[in-house]
Write an enzyme that holds these catalytic residues in place. Structure first.
Site, PDB file in Angstrom:
ATOM      1  N   ALA A 151       0.848  -1.188   0.000  1.00 48.86           N
ATOM      2  CA  ALA A 151       0.000   0.000   0.000  1.00 48.86           C
ATOM      3  C   ALA A 151       0.890   1.246   0.000  1.00 48.86           C
ATOM      4  CB  ALA A 151      -0.908  -0.004   1.228  1.00 48.86           C
ATOM      5  N   GLY A 162      -0.482  -5.125   0.880  1.00 49.66           N
ATOM      6  CA  GLY A 162      -1.706  -5.068   0.092  1.00 49.66           C
ATOM      7  C   GLY A 162      -1.575  -5.751  -1.256  1.00 49.66           C
ATOM      8  N   GLU A 203      -2.176  -9.358  -0.531  1.00 47.23           N
ATOM      9  CA  GLU A 203      -3.595  -9.465  -0.192  1.00 47.23           C
ATOM     10  C   GLU A 203      -4.455  -9.420  -1.452  1.00 47.23           C
ATOM     11  OE1 GLU A 203      -4.227  -7.655   4.193  1.00 47.23           O
ATOM     12  OE2 GLU A 203      -3.228  -6.291   2.805  1.00 47.23           O
ATOM     13  N   GLU A 216       3.504  -5.945   7.453  1.00 46.33           N
ATOM     14  CA  GLU A 216       2.847  -4.850   8.165  1.00 46.33           C
ATOM     15  C   GLU A 216       3.295  -4.677   9.615  1.00 46.33           C
ATOM     16  OE1 GLU A 216      -0.010  -5.778   4.776  1.00 46.33           O
ATOM     17  OE2 GLU A 216       1.361  -6.878   6.075  1.00 46.33           O
TER      18      GLU A 216
END
Length: 260
Positions: free
Chosen positions: A66, A112, A115, A135
């Site tokens: 992200a 992300g 994910e 993360e």
């Protein structure tokens, strides 16, 4: 719609979506998430589209994570909203799409990015790909479904080790643990994904959508996957594709499915 951060190309019934932020290693920001949502939303109802390949531009990254700069100063409430909205409009949305989505993981798939790949129905990685959920090294946890989908794919113990250590795994290790379906050379990645898509598009789009729905049901709280399968199985009997498929089998010819 003209997109800023994604590219869309179509060849017959297969669409390739490329996340195109090479200067940021294709990191997901809010604009990119919105554009991906819009693209998937627009493509799903088109009957001629039978499969979607999702990849990143260049050879370094699928999605490197992200865009941290966007949320570094967020409050608790803003963090909750960020995760909830992202899951709703992109990650869960892709997972529940009736059109199969194949992730072509061409390099780093972190945070992300991993994910997003896990939300896709099938994953193929290039030999140079590296995957992880780092993360916790930033003082946060995966917020786009990573704590749920990774254990589903590789088991609780392996998932916790990856998440808690923030370690990256190689493409080969990802294949060995079931995180990806296949590993191929970088130059063969898109053609290999296209070969999988070609096999998929020969089959009934209605049945494929029902199968995705039934498989996903097993992982949804309060939903009985077996019951969903039974009902979806029954619904298939009322489709034109079922009549065509069974008739073609009896007549010893190839079925021509219309998705109805």
């Amino acid at each position: 719609m003209n997109y800023k951060n994604i590219l869309i190309a179509q060849e017959d019934t297969i669409v390739t979506i490329t996340i195109n932020r090479p200067e940021k290693l294709n990191a997901l920001n809010r604009v990119t998430i919105q554009e991906l949502h819009h693209a998937f939303s627009a493509l799903e109802p088109i009957k001629e589209i039978r499969a979607i390949i999702l990849t990143g531009s260049g050879e370094k990254a699928f999605v490197a994570g992200a865009d941290i700069a966007e949320f570094a100063d967020f409050s608790v409430e803003e963090g909750i909203q960020l995760a909830a909205q992202g899951q709703d409009i992109l990650f869960n949305f892709v997972e529940n799409l009736r059109v199969p989505v194949i992730a072509a993981i061409n390099g780093f798939a972190l945070g992300g990015g991993l994910e997003l790949a896990m939300a896709c129905h099938i994953r193929v990685a290039s030999e140079n790909a590296k995957m992880g959920l780092p993360e916790v090294s930033l003082g946060v946890i995966p917020g786009y479904g990573g704590t749920q989908r990774l254990p589903q794919l590789i088991g609780k113990g392996r998932a916790l080790e990856m998440i808690l250590s923030a370690k990256m795994v190689t493409a080969e290790e990802a294949y060995r643990t079931g995180l990806v379906n296949h590993v191929v050379a970088q130059e063969e990645l898109l053609s290999y994904c296209n070969e999988i898509a070609q096999k998929i598009i020969k089959n009934s789009p209605v049945a494929i959508g029902m199968a995705i729905h039934a498989v996903n049901a097993n992982y949804k709280e309060g939903e009985n996957g077996f019951e969903t399968e039974i009902k979806s199985f029954g619904k298939c009997f009322g489709t034109i594709d079922f009549k065509e498929g069974t008739q073609a089998f009896l007549e010893k010819r190839k079925a021509v499915f219309t998705g109805e």
